[in-house]
Scaffold this motif. Structure first.
Motif, PDB file in Angstrom:
ATOM      1  N   THR A   1       0.600  -1.243   0.105  1.00  0.00           N
ATOM      2  CA  THR A   1       0.029   0.028  -0.138  1.00  0.00           C
ATOM      3  C   THR A   1       0.923   1.278   0.171  1.00  0.00           C
ATOM      4  O   THR A   1       0.653   2.287  -0.842  1.00  0.00           O
ATOM      5  CB  THR A   1      -0.840  -0.087   1.242  1.00  0.00           C
ATOM      6  OG1 THR A   1      -1.788  -1.215   1.171  1.00  0.00           O
ATOM      7  CG2 THR A   1      -1.956   1.151   1.120  1.00  0.00           C
ATOM      8  N   GLY A   2       1.610   1.208   0.760  1.00  0.00           N
ATOM      9  CA  GLY A   2       2.465   2.489   0.966  1.00  0.00           C
ATOM     10  C   GLY A   2       4.008   2.772   0.494  1.00  0.00           C
ATOM     11  O   GLY A   2       4.419   3.804   0.551  1.00  0.00           O
ATOM     12  N   CYS A   3       4.522   1.521  -0.041  1.00  0.00           N
ATOM     13  CA  CYS A   3       5.861   1.557  -0.605  1.00  0.00           C
ATOM     14  C   CYS A   3       6.139   1.560  -1.978  1.00  0.00           C
ATOM     15  O   CYS A   3       7.163   1.755  -2.460  1.00  0.00           O
ATOM     16  CB  CYS A   3       6.642   0.813   0.314  1.00  0.00           C
ATOM     17  SG  CYS A   3       6.800   0.857   2.156  1.00  0.00           S
ATOM     18  N   LEU A   4       5.061   0.886  -2.685  1.00  0.00           N
ATOM     19  CA  LEU A   4       5.245   0.572  -4.114  1.00  0.00           C
ATOM     20  C   LEU A   4       5.637   1.818  -4.748  1.00  0.00           C
ATOM     21  O   LEU A   4       6.188   1.637  -5.660  1.00  0.00           O
ATOM     22  CB  LEU A   4       4.182  -0.179  -4.568  1.00  0.00           C
ATOM     23  CG  LEU A   4       4.307  -1.834  -4.138  1.00  0.00           C
ATOM     24  CD1 LEU A   4       2.821  -2.644  -4.853  1.00  0.00           C
ATOM     25  CD2 LEU A   4       5.444  -2.435  -4.150  1.00  0.00           C
ATOM     26  N   ILE A   5       5.025   2.700  -4.638  1.00  0.00           N
ATOM     27  CA  ILE A   5       4.891   4.232  -5.340  1.00  0.00           C
ATOM     28  C   ILE A   5       6.378   4.719  -5.151  1.00  0.00           C
ATOM     29  O   ILE A   5       6.826   5.547  -5.996  1.00  0.00           O
ATOM     30  CB  ILE A   5       3.971   5.072  -4.905  1.00  0.00           C
ATOM     31  CG1 ILE A   5       4.206   5.219  -3.489  1.00  0.00           C
ATOM     32  CG2 ILE A   5       2.588   4.628  -5.214  1.00  0.00           C
ATOM     33  CD1 ILE A   5       3.043   6.477  -3.045  1.00  0.00           C
ATOM     34  N   LEU A   6       7.161   4.251  -4.313  1.00  0.00           N
ATOM     35  CA  LEU A   6       8.694   4.862  -3.954  1.00  0.00           C
ATOM     36  C   LEU A   6       9.364   4.048  -4.933  1.00  0.00           C
ATOM     37  O   LEU A   6      10.688   4.327  -5.027  1.00  0.00           O
ATOM     38  CB  LEU A   6       8.885   4.810  -2.540  1.00  0.00           C
ATOM     39  CG  LEU A   6       7.930   5.313  -1.537  1.00  0.00           C
ATOM     40  CD1 LEU A   6       8.511   4.941  -0.172  1.00  0.00           C
ATOM     41  CD2 LEU A   6       8.016   6.796  -2.009  1.00  0.00           C
ATOM     42  N   LEU A   7       9.132   2.937  -5.712  1.00  0.00           N
ATOM     43  CA  LEU A   7      10.077   1.981  -6.368  1.00  0.00           C
ATOM     44  C   LEU A   7      10.081   2.233  -7.937  1.00  0.00           C
ATOM     45  O   LEU A   7      10.612   1.591  -8.768  1.00  0.00           O
ATOM     46  CB  LEU A   7       9.525   0.728  -6.047  1.00  0.00           C
ATOM     47  CG  LEU A   7       9.615   0.131  -4.650  1.00  0.00           C
ATOM     48  CD1 LEU A   7       9.171  -1.608  -4.553  1.00  0.00           C
ATOM     49  CD2 LEU A   7      10.867   0.256  -3.859  1.00  0.00           C
ATOM     50  N   TYR A   8       9.340   3.287  -8.273  1.00  0.00           N
ATOM     51  CA  TYR A   8       9.120   3.453  -9.783  1.00  0.00           C
ATOM     52  C   TYR A   8      10.499   3.897 -10.524  1.00  0.00           C
ATOM     53  O   TYR A   8      10.596   3.678 -11.669  1.00  0.00           O
ATOM     54  CB  TYR A   8       7.994   4.738  -9.987  1.00  0.00           C
ATOM     55  CG  TYR A   8       6.458   4.377  -9.666  1.00  0.00           C
ATOM     56  CD1 TYR A   8       6.327   3.025  -9.894  1.00  0.00           C
ATOM     57  CD2 TYR A   8       5.654   5.395  -9.296  1.00  0.00           C
ATOM     58  CE1 TYR A   8       4.806   2.739  -9.463  1.00  0.00           C
ATOM     59  CE2 TYR A   8       4.475   4.997  -9.124  1.00  0.00           C
ATOM     60  CZ  TYR A   8       3.986   3.770  -8.995  1.00  0.00           C
ATOM     61  OH  TYR A   8       2.633   3.449  -8.830  1.00  0.00           O
ATOM     62  N   ASN A   9      11.391   4.448  -9.599  1.00  0.00           N
ATOM     63  CA  ASN A   9      12.702   4.848 -10.108  1.00  0.00           C
ATOM     64  C   ASN A   9      13.521   3.950 -10.224  1.00  0.00           C
ATOM     65  O   ASN A   9      14.630   4.047 -10.626  1.00  0.00           O
ATOM     66  CB  ASN A   9      13.063   6.141  -9.363  1.00  0.00           C
ATOM     67  CG  ASN A   9      12.384   7.729 -10.107  1.00  0.00           C
ATOM     68  OD1 ASN A   9      11.973   7.590 -11.159  1.00  0.00           O
ATOM     69  ND2 ASN A   9      12.384   8.396  -9.068  1.00  0.00           N
ATOM     70  N   GLN A  10      13.282   2.720  -9.654  1.00  0.00           N
ATOM     71  CA  GLN A  10      14.298   1.406  -9.718  1.00  0.00           C
ATOM     72  C   GLN A  10      14.315   0.903 -11.084  1.00  0.00           C
ATOM     73  O   GLN A  10      13.475   0.184 -11.367  1.00  0.00           O
ATOM     74  CB  GLN A  10      13.867   0.696  -8.461  1.00  0.00           C
ATOM     75  CG  GLN A  10      13.725   1.385  -7.217  1.00  0.00           C
ATOM     76  CD  GLN A  10      15.136   1.912  -6.576  1.00  0.00           C
ATOM     77  OE1 GLN A  10      15.899   1.213  -6.650  1.00  0.00           O
ATOM     78  NE2 GLN A  10      15.029   3.051  -6.085  1.00  0.00           N
TER      79      GLN A  10
END
Length: 891
Positions: free
Chosen positions: A543-552
């Motif tokens: 819920t809260g962390c996947l959107i932080l992985l877009y730049n990986q």
């Protein structure tokens, strides 16, 4: 059996266990007249299994008036902070500290989020009305940092409500670097509030558990658990050993055996027996109707089908019994013992006697040995209702390997969720690409006709004209339809991604439930704590962390998509990822409750249809529906289990996400407070009106959840430093000419952390981490040093004193408490008296009261014989008599 083990049930007991009857006996059981299930008995069953007040009347709780208490009930400042006006003590105390602490934890979360919401009101106002409008007014992104604009394009913000002439101010603007310091200060104040609230919560949770345990009588107050006992140990031998060791009477001893396979086979046998009994009742119904109303009331086809089904089930039961007799050891090895003393003093003496220092454990005292061997751990037993007897033979290594396997499955599930999320983000990006071209200079100053001519020349500039129109006007303009379609696709994908997150969260809940059963935990407390922890982690990451992985990039390559994103927590990030997250949390306030509320509404509709058609004799109307067994009618009134693991996991997910993004998306604390408030009232209402009586949960799960809050504090500070320090929105120093906005990703972390507005957060984070680590080190090393000092001076320590401080305030003997029925929860560690196993094995109350071993079921209403074969049974009987004689001599 036919009535789920309720007392006073007669007439159906013996019919549930007929696998080895002769042909004549098999025929006789069908000639018995069918007895109509009692609706009054079903209502009594409902009252017994619904949470109710103590006493014979079993009065149901009124969810509007029941008080669930507050944590500062034993002193402290709390009456003025009681939003729910629920008083000091909880009326649910009879169900254990696990239940009371859960509701108080939800109220604590609501209070913390409410305070943070008030603290973040200035942030919302400045973000929305600060003059730098980056988004449409209909998007939630207007309350985020993104609406303040890029750090290289917007350097100052208009102060909302400020008028230079009216307030005699030179300027009603504030530089962004000064605004960043203000925001950091607000965030630091919020962190200090959360830290104080966390320390307060931990101290009061401990006090509540201690005081509640002292005021509530339970079987675990008298019972110790002994592991690694000799395989040939008997109940009488263990009772004599602990009676001689402590000088206190032992009330009962219950053994756990290495018989997991046998227990599971009896589970299977019980399921088949219940199916067979249901089939017999249907046959009896057909024959009874034929006797009363003639052959016209007989359905011959159905009767033939039922007779064949009965024969098939009888054969399957015989096959199960034959398989068990050929594969299961008739005299399994004992592995653990549950020793119940007559008094708490006996329990305290036994536990303190076996709490040896590491030095004494090297020279194990002879008097503590049992049958010449060392015993394993000797400690207080968990509540009898939470013990999973069929899993006790599984070792730590076996359970660890199973947990590793389930963790691997959970990792694959997260990768599946990442795939779905990245594909949705890729689709959304392609929909937005058509709206990213730069508008010509002075385009907004052109007349409408001139703007349309520019768009006709280059249709990719349609967004320059269409963005100023309303949705209705866009739909009427031919040049804007493609723009409107792309905009709607992007919005639809945001909501679709949010729905996918909720769907994956439901899948994680189901998956971890299956994993918990596979891991073979020894108690429900440990199983539900494990389920809670990993369900929380999976949901939180999803819920809260996947959107932080877009730049990986490695993840993009893994999923085979290419997502071009600007720097994290930039203007566009808040418009896409930030909006998706806010939508998810908005849905999260109600979605977790929709399923259970739908079940409750369906449940009430079923009861209304049933009770509105009762006959004059207050019985069910067979013309509407025939209830063949009392079990079937009872289950209509039986609600679902109240499981704390999923609730705690959901509460932690909401708290972590709302607090993690609180400063950059100040709407989050408001959503968190609303979510917790709704959760409290929904759970309170359903607990009083729908759920069945819960197990006696300990406060172990609640304490684990509280400990997670300290990690939420560290995570929040780290995220605040990241969101405010990456120079996308705020920058305390000017960006060098060689480091423009498009290359902010290349700026070192060290350089970002040296900005002025980050220093206060850095100091707070370092101070908190150092204090937490120091406290842990002092606690561990201090305890070790104290033990060494006691070893040097040969001091016994204060273990017995600590145990005595946890004893019940009013002392009562175990036998007296059991007979007076003042023991909360199950009163005995007899496995067969546990309702779960009694129902699963399809045995009666009378049988459970007279026996204590699973192996006793072998001779229950069959021709199989009793405990073991005759020779083994004779040896067992001789051993029991010998032990009794030895005990008499010792006494």
């Amino acid at each position: 059996c036919g009535r789920m083990g309720l007392p006073g049930d007669a007439g159906e007991d013996s019919d549930c266990h007929t696998p080895d009857l002769s042909e004549n006996e098999l025929g006789d059981e069908l000639d018995a007249e069918w007895t109509k299930p009692s609706w009054k008995f079903a209502k009594q069953f409902e009252a017994m299994n619904r949470p109710h007040r103590a006493g014979e009347s079993m009065k149901q709780y009124d969810w509007r008036r029941i008080t669930l208490g507050r944590h500062c009930m034993f002193g402290g400042f709390g009456e003025q902070l009681d939003l729910w006006n629920e008083g000091k003590t909880s009326e649910l105390a009879q169900f254990g500290s696990g239940i009371t602490n859960y509701f108080k934890f939800v109220k604590w979360c609501c209070w913390v989020m409410l305070i943070l919401s008030i603290l973040h009101v200035p942030v919302i106002i400045i973000n929305m009305f600060g003059g730098s409008v980056q988004y449409d007014s209909v998007t939630p992104a207007v309350v985020t940092f993104g609406n303040l604009g890029r750090s290289d394009l917007v350097t100052s913000i208009q102060i909302p409500g400020c008028n230079e002439a009216e307030f005699q101010q030179e300027s009603c603007t504030i530089d962004k670097d000064a605004l960043a310091v203000l925001y950091a200060t607000i965030d630091a104040v919020g962190v200090v509030i959360v830290i104080i609230a966390y320390v307060w919560l931990r101290s009061f949770e401990k006090a509540e558990a201690k005081n509640l345990n002292r005021s509530t009588v339970s079987a675990s107050d008298y019972t110790l658990r002994v592991t690694n006992i000799p395989g040939d140990a008997t109940e009488t031998q263990l009772a004599a050993h602990f009676a001689m060791l402590t000088g206190e009477a032992v009330s009962e001893v219950n053994l756990a055996f290495e018989n997991s396979d046998e227990v599971h086979l009896y589970f299977k046998r019980g399921r088949l027996s219940r199916k067979r009994f249901d089939c017999i009742q249907r046959i009896r119904y057909q024959k009874t109707m034929q006797k009363r109303y003639g052959n016209e009331a007989l359905d011959s086809r159905q009767l033939k089908r039922l007779l064949k089904e009965r024969e098939k089930l009888t054969l399957r039961i015989k096959e199960t019994d034959a398989f068990r007799k050929s594969t299961v050891d008739p005299c399994p090895r004992a592995i653990q013992a549950f020793v119940t003393f007559e008094t708490e003093h006996g329990f305290v003496k036994a536990v303190s006697t076996y709490q040896l220092s590491w030095v004494r454990s090297l020279f194990y005292p002879k008097r503590l040995r049992f049958k010449g061997k060392r015993l394993g751990r000797v400690y207080q037993s968990p509540e009898p209702s939470t013990i999973m007897w069929e899993n006790l033979e599984y070792s730590f290594k076996n359970r660890f390997l199973r947990k590793c396997a389930t963790t691997g499955v959970a990792t694959l599930a997260i990768l599946l969720s990442i795939t779905f999320t990245f594909l949705a983000r890729d689709f959304q990006q392609k929909a937005l690409e058509s709206m990213e071209s730069e508008c010509p200079g002075g385009f907004s100053n052109l007349a409408e006709a001139e703007q349309l001519s520019v768009i006709e020349y280059d249709i990719e500039l349609a967004h320059c004209y269409c963005s100023s129109l309303s949705r209705l006007e866009q739909s009427n303009e031919d040049v804007c339809r493609d723009y409107l379609t792309s905009k709607l696709k992007s919005a639809a994908m945001s909501y679709g991604a949010a729905a996918m997150v909720c769907a994956m969260n439901s899948f994680f809940t189901w998956l971890m439930g299956k994993a918990g059963s596979f891991e073979k935990h020894h108690s429900l407390d440990s199983m539900e704590e494990s389920i809670m922890t990993r369900t929380f982690l999976l949901k939180f990451i999803n819920t809260g962390c996947l959107i932080l992985l877009y730049n990986q990039k490695w993840l993009q390559n893994l999923v085979n998509v290419k997502i071009e994103t600007e720097i994290d927590f930039g203007v566009k990030w808040y418009e896409t990822g930030g909006v998706s997250l806010i939508i998810v949390m908005c849905m999260n306030t109600v979605v977790p409750h929709l399923g259970i509320l739908y079940q409750y509404i369906s449940y009430k509709k079923r009861l209304y249809r049933l009770e509105s058609k009762l006959t004059d004799e207050q019985e069910t109307d067979d013309s509407i529906k025939v209830w063949y067994t009392q079990d079937d009618l009872n289950k209509v009134y039986l609600g679902p289990k109240f499981q704390l693991n999923y609730r705690y996991a959901q509460i932690l997910v909401t708290f972590f996400i709302c607090y993690m993004y609180a400063i950059s998306m100040p709407l989050m604390p408001f959503l968190g407070a609303i979510s917790f408030y709704i959760s409290f009232w929904v759970d309170k209402f359903l607990f009083c009106n729908y759920y069945r009586v819960p197990l006696m949960y300990s406060d172990k799960m609640g304490r684990s959840c509280t400990k997670f809050i300290r990690y939420a504090i560290v995570l929040h500070l780290s995220m605040s430093m990241w969101m405010m320090g990456n120079r996308a929105i705020f920058s305390s120093s000017a960006i060098n000419s060689t480091t423009n906005y498009d290359h902010l990703k290349d700026v070192s972390v060290n350089e970002n952390l040296r900005q002025d507005h980050i220093i206060i957060l850095e100091v707070l984070l370092i101070t908190y981490v150092l204090l937490t680590i120091s406290r842990k080190i002092i606690a561990v090393w201090g305890k070790q040093m104290l033990q060494i000092f006691r070893c040097i001076i040969c001091s016994k320590g204060n273990k017995e004193k600590v145990l005595k401080s946890m004893m019940n305030t009013v002392q009562v003997n175990y036998s007296s408490a059991r007979d007076r029925k003042i023991i909360k929860g199950l009163a005995s560690y007899n496995m067969l008296q546990n309702p779960k196993y009694k129902e699963a094995f399809a045995i009666s109350d009378e049988f459970a009261l007279k026996h204590s071993r699973v192996s006793n079921i072998r001779g229950y209403n069959t021709k199989e014989g009793s405990l073991c074969d005759k020779r083994a049974f004779g040896q067992y009987k001789q051993e029991i008599n010998s032990d009794l004689d030895d005990l008499k001599i010792r006494l």
